[in-house]
Enzyme design. Structure first.
Site, PDB file in Angstrom:
ATOM      1  N   TYR A  39      62.616  48.734  19.266  1.00  0.00           N
ATOM      2  CA  TYR A  39      62.751  50.194  19.187  1.00  0.00           C
ATOM      3  C   TYR A  39      63.630  50.691  20.044  1.00  0.00           C
ATOM      4  O   TYR A  39      63.895  50.004  21.142  1.00  0.00           O
ATOM      5  CB  TYR A  39      61.604  50.836  19.103  1.00  0.00           C
ATOM      6  CG  TYR A  39      60.677  50.508  20.432  1.00  0.00           C
ATOM      7  CD1 TYR A  39      60.926  51.463  21.398  1.00  0.00           C
ATOM      8  CD2 TYR A  39      59.720  49.414  20.769  1.00  0.00           C
ATOM      9  CE1 TYR A  39      60.208  51.511  22.901  1.00  0.00           C
ATOM     10  CE2 TYR A  39      59.200  49.350  21.846  1.00  0.00           C
ATOM     11  CZ  TYR A  39      59.295  50.302  22.726  1.00  0.00           C
ATOM     12  OH  TYR A  39      58.707  50.136  24.104  1.00  0.00           O
ATOM     13  N   CYS A  40      64.199  51.748  19.758  1.00  0.00           N
ATOM     14  CA  CYS A  40      65.068  52.518  20.718  1.00  0.00           C
ATOM     15  C   CYS A  40      65.146  54.052  20.373  1.00  0.00           C
ATOM     16  O   CYS A  40      64.274  54.406  19.425  1.00  0.00           O
ATOM     17  CB  CYS A  40      66.526  52.056  20.864  1.00  0.00           C
ATOM     18  SG  CYS A  40      67.201  52.033  19.195  1.00  0.00           S
ATOM     19  N   THR A  41      65.744  54.809  20.886  1.00  0.00           N
ATOM     20  CA  THR A  41      65.664  56.363  20.747  1.00  0.00           C
ATOM     21  C   THR A  41      65.930  56.637  19.281  1.00  0.00           C
ATOM     22  O   THR A  41      64.882  57.283  18.604  1.00  0.00           O
ATOM     23  CB  THR A  41      66.657  57.123  21.837  1.00  0.00           C
ATOM     24  OG1 THR A  41      66.599  56.677  23.036  1.00  0.00           O
ATOM     25  CG2 THR A  41      66.381  58.624  21.749  1.00  0.00           C
TER      26      THR A  41
END
Length: 302
Positions: free
Chosen positions: A184-186
């Protein structure tokens, strides 16, 4: 009446002439009075822009005229009207700098060989089905996780995306290669590349959250598996998904709960400092070099 907004977006698609796209994108931004950052490469486009809502809508309509950009998922958030100091539109080898441009393969459908996309509800369903077997893997810089992350997530000790390849090749995560891993990331872009890099290095079951933390937070707020605030790369610095956001960050000075980063006032220090309101008012950030040096030394001994 002007309504300030910010958009975040990306697209992985082959671009034959990145310089021509750069000139076109700069012209669009100037025409619609937009500020922010756009990176273009042979692999696609990555942008964050701020401006009036109607101007941003006009920009989006024009941008979608380019065939490879028609399906871009533009993520909206409230702006302040002063979120970016200037406009930067640049061509680079990578739209996310992992230091592995020769590895990435992109076609008209996106990244080839990346992780399986999961919608936010599908992430929850995977955890409900397989429980603690599921590993959340943070694809951001380590400092971002200080104020928000998925529960029990692994947060690699990286200062930039450039550090991930060495992290994987060190062997420290080899025990995860047969686990279901949710990266996951922004907004999702870093995980497009991260998941591909992981699969190339033998991680067998890799997923990525479609739309990233932004889309997950929009759907579940603070009632899901995410906890804390989301760090964002503009003057706002952080975003909460509801008034009930958990505060997981700690002030670097007094350990009080906080989710607010500040630019270090010491010009020799390029790091952000996490401070509570009281310590920020006392201007303790002017003397943060020793604190950051201590954090750096401790990180190296882990």
């Amino acid at each position: 009446m002007s309504i300030p907004k910010v958009i975040l977006y990306y697209a992985f698609t082959p671009i034959a002439d990145p310089e021509a796209v750069r000139l076109w994108q700069r012209d669009l931004c100037e025409r619609f009075n937009l500020l922010g950052r756009i990176i273009i490469s042979h692999h696609g486009i990555n942008g964050t822009l701020g401006g009036d809502m109607n101007d941003l809508k006009s920009y989006i309509n024009k941008t979608k005229e380019f065939p490879g950009f028609r399906k871009i998922d533009f993520k909206w958030s409230d702006g302040t009207g002063q979120d970016f100091p200037k406009l930067k539109v640049r061509v680079r080898d990578e739209i996310v700098t992992f230091g592995a441009p020769g590895e990435l393969v992109v076609n008209e459908r996106g990244v080839v060989g990346g992780g399986i996309h999961l919608k936010p509800a599908e992430v929850n369903a995977l955890v409900a089905e397989r429980g603690d077997e599921v590993v959340f893997f943070d694809g951001r810089n380590a400092f971002e996780a200080q104020i928000g992350k998925f529960k029990n997530a692994i947060v690699p000790d990286v200062e930039t995306t450039h550090d991930f390849v060495a992290e994987f090749e060190s062997g420290k995560y080899d025990h995860l290669k047969d686990k279901p891993i949710v990266t996951y990331c922004t907004g999702g872009i870093r995980c497009e590349v991260l998941s591909s890099v992981m699969k190339t290095r033998g991680f067998n079951e890799v997923y990525q959250i479609e739309g990233g933390i932004v889309r997950y937070g929009e759907e579940f707020g603070d009632e899901g598996l995410w906890e804390g605030s989301l760090y964002i790369f503009d003057k706002r610095m952080n975003h909460e998904f509801s008034a009930d956001s958990k505060v997981i960050g700690e002030c670097e000075r007094c350990s009080a709960p906080t989710s607010k980063f500040y630019n270090c006032a010491n010009l020799e220090c390029r790091k952000l400092i996490l401070l509570c309101a009281n310590c920020a008012e006392d201007n303790l950030s002017t003397n943060c070099t020793d604190q950051h040096e201590r954090v750096r030394r401790n990180a190296k001994t882990k």
